[in-house]
Design a protein around this motif. Structure first.
Motif: not given
Length: 470
Positions: A91-94, A53, A89, A7-11
């Motif tokens: 975001p994988l959608d960056s 992030g 740490r 899961s993408a982290p909350q930045s």
């Protein structure tokens, strides 16, 4: 692009003290020089945020950049060492991850594996013949100019500088029509940040098809040369070297051509030769402004700046070239002393062909459209956002409409066809209709290629092949 499944982290929000200076957004894209000046107050390197992030250290001094680039024992290129990504740490959608994720190519490898892959790439590139490369560029340049020469206006980025490298790499890779069209579409989508996941999957799929094709039927092209190289690259390795060549060739070439055209058309620095304009860009507005990401093998200090093991260290070619410490030295440095091509074991292996491509493309354009001029003030042009590249959104120009064709058999006007001789129209091509300003023209109509259903939408590469029957 393979990525970890989590899961993408909350930045934290941009501007949070946890992050460094943003290298994205209007502030950075409109005046990166001011941002680099601010970062220099930290010393030879400074904390930055590549996208929300995604934190990194940006090296801004020429001396420190060389220390990192030339020290592979301490600074690795393998992004599997990226601690923040491995710990979830990032975001994988960056939008920056496609430029930073590990691929098994010579850009992201170290040591013996890097030497093996780089040898295959450099020795394949060395087989390119300058005269042949020049002919390829002239033919593609003429074809593209034909699409808008009758309109009296064009966008030299989206109508020319963006498309020329894409079509050229299709040529150099030996792509058939269908694979070339898909390759062009997927690379364009990746560079424009559109449907990145789908575009990446399509890019991988069509390059694997190309590799399989060249194993069965090798040709006189880079793909075949890589397939046949004694390094014995596996299919996945071959695919990833081609991805690297496209990524490292198409986007920088687009920006090199576009940025140099802006210098020439705006009259910056008075009347310049094309070679001088290219040199000006490489020093003062390099096509790739910030990249060459390294990962320290251990906690280290560079000129007093601490860098944590496994944290991204990005080289600012733009800031290093404009380092105030070089102000006096630049008067005596050679033209090639800039860092636009990198340095050390990962320095660009294709700087000579890259400069030849840009020189030929620009020279051909000015020969074909001798009165071309900017249709907007030079200071109003818009720069594309993002931390890595430095390129224009568009470059609107005007010129006298030219209904004579340039892409037939003779090359640029005054070239191989004879002084002032412009080749006759290519059968099957039609003059492009008028379009709204800034709208990229579509490939001219031509008879469908054998085996292609009538009415099927063709891409740029298949339309080019229809004209030249290559």
């Amino acid at each position: 692009m393979e990525s970890p499944q989590r899961s993408a982290p909350q930045s934290p929000p941009p501007g949070c003290p946890m992050h460094g200076t943003p290298l994205y957004g209007e502030t950075f894209s409109s005046d990166p020089g001011a941002v680099y000046d601010k970062l220099r107050t930290y010393g030879h390197a400074a904390p930055v945020e590549l996208s929300p992030g995604v934190d990194a250290t940006l090296v801004t001094s020429h001396e420190a950049a060389l220390r990192v680039l030339q020290n592979p024992a301490l600074f690795a290129r393998d992004s599997r060492r990226w601690a923040a990504l491995n710990e979830g740490r990032v975001p994988l959608d960056s939008p920056v991850l496609p430029m930073m994720f590990y691929r098994p190519n010579c850009l992201f490898t170290d040591g013996a594996e890097h030497l093996r892959l780089r040898k295959a790439v450099t020795e394949s590139l060395e087989r390119l013949n300058d005269n042949r490369l020049n002919r390829h560029v002239e033919r593609i340049a003429g074809y593209l100019i034909d699409q808008f020469s009758g309109l009296g206006r064009a966008d030299l980025i989206n109508d020319y500088a963006k498309l020329l490298p894409l079509l050229l790499f299709n040529q150099l890779f030996g792509c058939p029509a269908d694979i070339g069209d898909r390759l062009t579409r997927s690379m364009s989508a990746l560079f424009d940040g559109l449907d990145v996941v789908e575009a990446n999957e399509e890019l991988n799929a069509c390059l694997m098809e190309l590799v399989a094709l060249k194993r069965r039927r090798p040709g006189d092209d880079i793909t075949s040369w890589l397939v046949q190289h004694p390094a014995g690259l596996r299919d996945e390795e071959l695919k990833d070297q081609l991805v690297m060549l496209m990524g490292a060739g198409v986007e920088p070439e687009r920006n090199l051509i576009g940025n140099a055209l802006l210098v020439l058309l705006s009259g910056e620095g008075g009347t310049l030769r094309i070679e001088d304009a290219l040199d000006d860009v490489l020093w003062n507005n390099p096509p790739i402004a910030n990249y060459a990401t390294h990962y320290p093998m251990q906690d280290v200090e560079v000129d007093g700046v601490p860098m944590d093991a496994g944290s991204p260290v990005v080289i600012s070619f733009a800031a290093a070239n404009s380092d105030p410490a070089l102000t006096d030295a630049r008067l005596t440095l050679s033209k090639g002393a800039h860092l636009a091509w990198g340095a050390g074991p990962h320095a660009c292996p294709a700087k000579s062909p890259a400069q030849l491509i840009a020189l030929t493309a620009i020279e051909y354009l000015f020969n074909a459209l001798p009165d071309v001029a900017l249709s907007v003030p030079a200071g109003s042009v818009e720069w594309r956002p993002g931390p890595f590249q430095r390129g224009l959104v568009s470059l609107p120009v005007r010129f006298s409409p030219a209904f004579a064709r340039t892409s037939g058999t003779g090359g640029a006007p005054g070239g191989p066809g004879g002084p002032g001789v412009v080749p006759a129209p290519v059968p099957g091509m039609q003059q492009a209709p008028a379009a709204a300003p800034g709208t990229p023209p579509q490939p001219s109509a031509a008879a469908p290629a054998p085996g292609r259903p009538a009415g099927k939408q063709k891409g740029w590469w298949s339309s080019f092949l229809d004209v030249f029957r290559l």
